[in-house]
Design an enzyme around this catalytic site. Structure first.
Site, PDB file in Angstrom:
ATOM      1  N   VAL A 155       2.613   2.304  -6.703  1.00 28.69           N
ATOM      2  CA  VAL A 155       2.658   1.489  -7.919  1.00 28.69           C
ATOM      3  C   VAL A 155       2.914   2.325  -9.170  1.00 28.69           C
ATOM      4  O   VAL A 155       3.307   1.783 -10.210  1.00 28.69           O
ATOM      5  CB  VAL A 155       1.365   0.669  -8.098  1.00 28.69           C
ATOM      6  CG1 VAL A 155       1.213  -0.342  -6.978  1.00 28.69           C
ATOM      7  CG2 VAL A 155       0.134   1.575  -8.213  1.00 28.69           C
ATOM      8  N   SER A 212     -12.928  -2.694 -13.961  1.00 29.58           N
ATOM      9  CA  SER A 212     -14.206  -2.183 -13.464  1.00 29.58           C
ATOM     10  C   SER A 212     -15.256  -2.359 -14.544  1.00 29.58           C
ATOM     11  O   SER A 212     -14.923  -2.388 -15.742  1.00 29.58           O
ATOM     12  CB  SER A 212     -14.086  -0.696 -13.115  1.00 29.58           C
ATOM     13  OG  SER A 212     -15.346  -0.095 -12.893  1.00 29.58           O
ATOM     14  N   LYS A 214      -9.572   2.028 -16.733  1.00 35.15           N
ATOM     15  CA  LYS A 214     -10.012   0.650 -16.549  1.00 35.15           C
ATOM     16  C   LYS A 214     -10.209  -0.064 -17.887  1.00 35.15           C
ATOM     17  O   LYS A 214      -9.949  -1.271 -18.005  1.00 35.15           O
ATOM     18  CB  LYS A 214     -11.293   0.618 -15.719  1.00 35.15           C
ATOM     19  CG  LYS A 214     -11.110   1.115 -14.293  1.00 35.15           C
ATOM     20  CD  LYS A 214     -10.041   0.345 -13.536  1.00 35.15           C
ATOM     21  CE  LYS A 214      -9.984   0.734 -12.070  1.00 35.15           C
ATOM     22  NZ  LYS A 214      -8.973  -0.049 -11.317  1.00 35.15           N
ATOM     23  N   THR A 264     -20.743  -2.013  -8.361  1.00 35.28           N
ATOM     24  CA  THR A 264     -20.641  -1.094  -7.227  1.00 35.28           C
ATOM     25  C   THR A 264     -20.502  -1.862  -5.914  1.00 35.28           C
ATOM     26  O   THR A 264     -21.412  -2.575  -5.490  1.00 35.28           O
ATOM     27  CB  THR A 264     -21.877  -0.188  -7.157  1.00 35.28           C
ATOM     28  OG1 THR A 264     -22.009   0.517  -8.395  1.00 35.28           O
ATOM     29  CG2 THR A 264     -21.748   0.816  -6.029  1.00 35.28           C
ATOM     30  N   VAL A 265     -19.349  -1.700  -5.302  1.00 40.41           N
ATOM     31  CA  VAL A 265     -19.074  -2.234  -3.964  1.00 40.41           C
ATOM     32  C   VAL A 265     -18.730  -1.023  -3.102  1.00 40.41           C
ATOM     33  O   VAL A 265     -17.763  -0.309  -3.405  1.00 40.41           O
ATOM     34  CB  VAL A 265     -17.901  -3.230  -3.978  1.00 40.41           C
ATOM     35  CG1 VAL A 265     -17.677  -3.801  -2.584  1.00 40.41           C
ATOM     36  CG2 VAL A 265     -18.137  -4.348  -4.998  1.00 40.41           C
ATOM     37  N   ASP A 293       0.854  -1.180   0.000  1.00 40.04           N
ATOM     38  CA  ASP A 293       0.000   0.000   0.000  1.00 40.04           C
ATOM     39  C   ASP A 293       0.887   1.225   0.000  1.00 40.04           C
ATOM     40  O   ASP A 293       2.022   1.187   0.512  1.00 40.04           O
ATOM     41  CB  ASP A 293      -0.925   0.016   1.222  1.00 40.04           C
ATOM     42  CG  ASP A 293      -2.143   0.907   1.011  1.00 40.04           C
ATOM     43  OD1 ASP A 293      -3.187   0.387   0.563  1.00 40.04           O
ATOM     44  OD2 ASP A 293      -2.039   2.119   1.263  1.00 40.04           O
ATOM     45  N   TYR A 297     -11.310   7.601 -14.963  1.00 41.89           N
ATOM     46  CA  TYR A 297     -11.354   6.275 -14.334  1.00 41.89           C
ATOM     47  C   TYR A 297     -11.772   5.221 -15.354  1.00 41.89           C
ATOM     48  O   TYR A 297     -11.146   4.159 -15.472  1.00 41.89           O
ATOM     49  CB  TYR A 297     -12.342   6.316 -13.165  1.00 41.89           C
ATOM     50  CG  TYR A 297     -12.392   5.059 -12.329  1.00 41.89           C
ATOM     51  CD1 TYR A 297     -11.502   4.878 -11.278  1.00 41.89           C
ATOM     52  CD2 TYR A 297     -13.350   4.068 -12.568  1.00 41.89           C
ATOM     53  CE1 TYR A 297     -11.558   3.731 -10.487  1.00 41.89           C
ATOM     54  CE2 TYR A 297     -13.403   2.930 -11.792  1.00 41.89           C
ATOM     55  CZ  TYR A 297     -12.510   2.765 -10.751  1.00 41.89           C
ATOM     56  OH  TYR A 297     -12.566   1.631  -9.980  1.00 41.89           O
ATOM     57  N   ASN A 310      -4.335  -4.528  -7.682  1.00 43.81           N
ATOM     58  CA  ASN A 310      -5.621  -3.992  -7.237  1.00 43.81           C
ATOM     59  C   ASN A 310      -5.591  -2.492  -6.956  1.00 43.81           C
ATOM     60  O   ASN A 310      -6.636  -1.847  -6.963  1.00 43.81           O
ATOM     61  CB  ASN A 310      -6.043  -4.756  -5.969  1.00 43.81           C
ATOM     62  CG  ASN A 310      -7.110  -4.042  -5.181  1.00 43.81           C
ATOM     63  OD1 ASN A 310      -8.283  -4.036  -5.542  1.00 43.81           O
ATOM     64  ND2 ASN A 310      -6.709  -3.405  -4.078  1.00 43.81           N
TER      65      ASN A 310
END
Length: 264
Positions: free
Chosen positions: A64, A143, A160, A188-189, A37, A156, A90
């Site tokens: 990253v 996504s 993706k 959607t989470v 992270d 975004y 991720n």
């Protein structure tokens, strides 16, 4: 079942949300996990949770979007575990804006993490997996926004969609080395990243001016045939399958895990 027994894994963006849930799920299935992270404290918290769950968890603070950091995190996984079998790329950031109003600075910032970061993670993981000669699995976080149009997230969505294209290219290129590359496309989470996106969008695209929580509830009612939003474990289990040998004949796929959103 120990579906990842003996697997040496690296998860970026492991400090929270889908990455942290996946780190815990991988560890519960027998994997050793390097928890990467950008925030060192978050990485260490995830690694500690992995160890508390009985797994081998090591923390690594890395960005990253930085090639030296991407190369270093792979080296740290190899040093800690003796090799690398699975990468779950991720890590990502929110990216809102329309084609007409997104600034160039925002566009470049989002693509640097969400697309270039995936490329750099894969690049250095691939080099290690090729050198080992034993194959491997790379799971890239994409996504549904890379599959269908979603208003208000131009940078975004572009990033993706790029991840999906990169995934297919790498799968074709490295299949002969027995390295599988697949992309997950979550719906959607309500992770911290998704809630941040909805706050930044301010209800954009709904036309009702509701709060982010109200927008999420409307999403549940309007867009998902299964009648609910996603949960972190929905994605963690999908990543687990793609990381495991159970998916040994699956590569180059963009897998929508979205409650049926892209089916309607």
């Amino acid at each position: 079942m120990q579906r990842l027994a003996g697997k040496r894994t690296l998860i970026t963006g492991a400090g929270s949300g889908l990455g942290r849930a996946s780190a815990l799920r991988f560890a519960q299935e027998g994997a050793a996990v390097l928890c990467v992270d950008r925030d060192a404290a978050s990485a260490e918290s995830a690694a500690a949770a992995v160890r508390e769950a009985g797994g081998a968890g090591v923390a690594c603070a890395a960005d990253v979007a930085s090639e030296p950091d991407a190369e270093r995190m792979v080296a740290e996984a190899v040093e800690a575990f003796g090799g690398l079998d699975v990468l779950f790329a991720n890590a990502g950031i929110a990216g809102v804006g329309t084609g007409a109003d997104c600034t160039l600075a925002d566009w470049e910032r989002v693509l640097s993490v969400n697309l270039t970061g995936v490329f750099l993670s894969a690049k250095h993981a691939l080099r290690r997996m090729i050198a080992q000669g034993t194959g491997g699995s790379i799971v890239n976080q994409a996504s549904v926004g890379g599959l269908v149009g979603v208003a208000g997230i131009a940078p975004y969505a572009a990033a993706k969609a790029g991840v999906i294209g990169l995934t297919r290219q790498l799968a074709a290129e490295y299949g002969p080395a027995r390295i599988r590359v697949n992309a997950l496309c979550p719906g959607t989470v309500p992770t911290p990243l998704v809630r941040e996106t909805y706050r930044e969008r301010g209800g954009y695209g709904t036309g009702t001016g509701e709060t982010p929580d109200e927008t999420l509830e409307l999403q549940r009612l309007r867009r998902f045939p299964l009648g609910r939003l996603g949960e972190e474990d929905d994605i963690a289990y999908a990543a687990l399958f793609l990381a495991s040998d159970e998916s040994s004949w699956v590569t180059g796929q963009a897998w929508a895990v979205d409650g049926g959103m892209t089916a309607v």
